[in-house]
Design a protein around this motif. Structure first.
Motif, PDB file in Angstrom:
ATOM      1  N   ILE A 110      -1.898 -96.421 -79.958  1.00 22.35           N
ATOM      2  CA  ILE A 110      -1.609 -96.042 -81.345  1.00 22.35           C
ATOM      3  C   ILE A 110      -2.276 -94.719 -81.676  1.00 22.35           C
ATOM      4  CG2 ILE A 110      -1.914 -96.694 -83.765  1.00 22.35           C
ATOM      5  CD1 ILE A 110      -1.820 -99.627 -82.853  1.00 22.35           C
ATOM      6  N   ASP A 111      -1.500 -93.789 -82.221  1.00 21.15           N
ATOM      7  CA  ASP A 111      -2.025 -92.497 -82.661  1.00 21.15           C
ATOM      8  C   ASP A 111      -2.590 -92.680 -84.067  1.00 21.15           C
ATOM      9  OD1 ASP A 111      -2.648 -89.860 -83.009  1.00 21.15           O
ATOM     10  OD2 ASP A 111      -0.580 -89.160 -83.202  1.00 21.15           O
ATOM     11  N   VAL A 112      -3.903 -92.818 -84.159  1.00 19.81           N
ATOM     12  CA  VAL A 112      -4.548 -93.129 -85.433  1.00 19.81           C
ATOM     13  C   VAL A 112      -4.693 -91.865 -86.282  1.00 19.81           C
ATOM     14  CG1 VAL A 112      -6.602 -94.084 -86.527  1.00 19.81           C
ATOM     15  CG2 VAL A 112      -5.808 -95.017 -84.336  1.00 19.81           C
ATOM     16  N   PRO A 113      -4.123 -91.828 -87.480  1.00 22.98           N
ATOM     17  CA  PRO A 113      -4.249 -90.647 -88.340  1.00 22.98           C
ATOM     18  C   PRO A 113      -5.703 -90.386 -88.731  1.00 22.98           C
ATOM     19  CG  PRO A 113      -2.435 -92.041 -89.080  1.00 22.98           C
ATOM     20  CD  PRO A 113      -3.203 -92.825 -88.053  1.00 22.98           C
ATOM     21  N   CYS A 132      -3.622 -98.622 -90.129  1.00 22.67           N
ATOM     22  CA  CYS A 132      -4.249 -97.894 -89.012  1.00 22.67           C
ATOM     23  C   CYS A 132      -3.262 -97.028 -88.227  1.00 22.67           C
ATOM     24  CB  CYS A 132      -4.982 -98.851 -88.079  1.00 22.67           C
ATOM     25  SG  CYS A 132      -6.439 -99.614 -88.841  1.00 22.67           S
ATOM     26  N   GLY A 133      -2.171 -96.627 -88.853  1.00 20.03           N
ATOM     27  CA  GLY A 133      -1.243 -95.703 -88.207  1.00 20.03           C
ATOM     28  C   GLY A 133       0.131 -96.261 -87.918  1.00 20.03           C
ATOM     29  N   PRO A 163     -12.214 -84.592 -96.252  1.00 23.43           N
ATOM     30  CA  PRO A 163     -12.855 -84.388 -94.944  1.00 23.43           C
ATOM     31  C   PRO A 163     -11.869 -84.504 -93.783  1.00 23.43           C
ATOM     32  CG  PRO A 163     -14.158 -85.865 -96.314  1.00 23.43           C
ATOM     33  CD  PRO A 163     -12.858 -85.670 -97.026  1.00 23.43           C
ATOM     34  N   PHE A 164     -10.825 -85.280 -93.953  1.00 21.82           N
ATOM     35  CA  PHE A 164      -9.842 -85.508 -92.887  1.00 21.82           C
ATOM     36  C   PHE A 164      -8.622 -84.603 -93.010  1.00 21.82           C
ATOM     37  CE2 PHE A 164      -9.371 -88.425 -96.421  1.00 21.82           C
ATOM     38  CZ  PHE A 164      -8.041 -88.271 -96.777  1.00 21.82           C
ATOM     39  N   ALA A 165      -8.556 -83.830 -94.115  1.00 20.50           N
ATOM     40  CA  ALA A 165      -7.445 -82.890 -94.340  1.00 20.50           C
ATOM     41  C   ALA A 165      -7.952 -81.801 -95.279  1.00 20.50           C
ATOM     42  CB  ALA A 165      -6.231 -83.605 -94.930  1.00 20.50           C
TER      43      ALA A 165
END
Length: 353
Positions: A278-281, A302-303, A214-216
């Motif tokens: 923070i850029d959260v993946p 969390c990134g 779902p995220f990729a």
């Protein structure tokens, strides 16, 4: 029973010595590709010899670590994807070495299974060799244990052992003080912690490992979650050695920022961290749907996979070195005098989406 006297073999009991020897021969080229200065002996002996003087050290202190990859193994076993687990295994060990300022010297692995599948085992150990090449460590040996009755069909376990060295006067952490800057290095994903919770979220979603993530969506879920742990050794060592401004590092594993950063701080200091920068993946945003934000912070990176504490006047130089190595660097906070907690979190982690 009388008619079977002297006919029982080790193979009848489930252990194939010939398969083990075949595996050793198959992985010798992979191990040989990791040889570095200091290695005096490799695979095949009862032990491995390493000369720290030949590796260029004058007054070395040895640093040793051991780790595994947790239940991330279960996803590999269930999905049939084994080609990157060795990188995870090496990463979990050598990233713990570099936080002491240590250069990884050599690595050993332990591979245990019920019945040895030579192609599968070779794939895993070849990926261990790849992790060693990335980290600059020599794969000097290990143990392959075939234990029928202890592991189910297709199951296996991995453990890794790394030894590094650091010059006595360069051991980290050192000299951390109020006003120092906290830099975060981006993670490649979940890395190798929290996978019991990951598997629970997947089970709740009803998805299979072969479904689009779902995220990729361009990847299958199993393959996306098996993205290997990032190895930070070479960038961090370069920054430590060339700038003189790195005072401490923290590998962000189980416990997240909250539990790992305090491990490298004096008792009178605290880390003030702004979560909003923070850029959260995307993988963490997906995992966070059924998981509380506080639990996310205590379970996952969390990134941010590695934290550096840097002298203020060295931030630009350290950032330049790390960026040149391909790292994504974010200034996430600073060190302050401790009032209550060792970590003070401000802002909000962007887990929406």
């Amino acid at each position: 029973m009388a008619n079977e006297r002297n006919t029982l073999t080790y193979r009848d009991a489930g252990v194939d010595i010939d398969a083990g020897m075949d595996l050793v021969e198959r992985i010798k080229p992979a191990a040989a590709s990791t040889v570095r200065p200091g290695v005096l002996s490799g695979l095949g002996g009862f032990g491995a010899l390493f000369d720290t003087k030949a590796a260029g050290f004058r007054d070395p202190v040895l640093v040793a670590t051991t780790d595994g990859v947790g239940t991330k193994l279960k996803i590999a076993i269930d999905s049939g994807e084994h080609a990157t687990l060795g990188i995870d295994l090496v990463a979990m060990c050598v990233n713990d070495l570099v936080v002491q300022g240590a250069e990884p010297l050599f690595f050993l692995d332990y591979f245990a299974t019920g019945a040895l599948d030579v192609p599968q085992a070779a794939t895993i150990i070849e990926s261990i060799a790849e992790g060693c090449r990335i980290a600059g460590a020599a794969l000097v040996g290990g143990e392959t244990a075939e234990m029928p009755g202890l592991y189910g069909k297709g199951d296996y376990d991995l453990a890794g052992f790394a030894v590094g060295a650091v010059e006595r006067d360069l051991i980290l952490p050192r000299g951390v003080s109020a006003g120092d800057v906290i830099l975060g290095l981006a993670s490649s994903g979940v890395h190798s912690n929290g996978f019991s919770l990951v598997r629970r979220v997947v089970a709740m979603s009803g998805l299979s490992w072969s479904d689009p993530a779902p995220f990729a969506p361009e990847k299958m879920l199993g393959a996306a979650l098996l993205t290997p742990t990032r190895i930070y050794v070479r960038p961090c060592l370069d920054a430590i050695r060339t700038t003189g401004g790195v005072k401490a590092l923290a590998h962000i594993t189980g416990g997240g920022l909250v539990d790992n950063v305090p491990r490298v701080l004096p008792d009178h200091l605290a880390a003030e961290i702004d979560l909003s920068v923070i850029d959260v993946p995307p993988v963490f945003r997906w995992l966070a749907r059924p998981v509380a934000p506080g639990e996310m912070l205590r379970t996952f990176n969390c990134g941010i996979g590695m934290v550096l504490v840097v002298a203020p006047d060295s931030v630009a130089a350290v950032t330049e070195v790390l960026t040149r190595h391909g790292e994504t660097v974010t200034r996430i906070g600073e060190i302050a005098m401790r009032k209550t907690s060792a970590v003070v979190l401000t802002g909000k982690l962007n887990l929406d989406g």
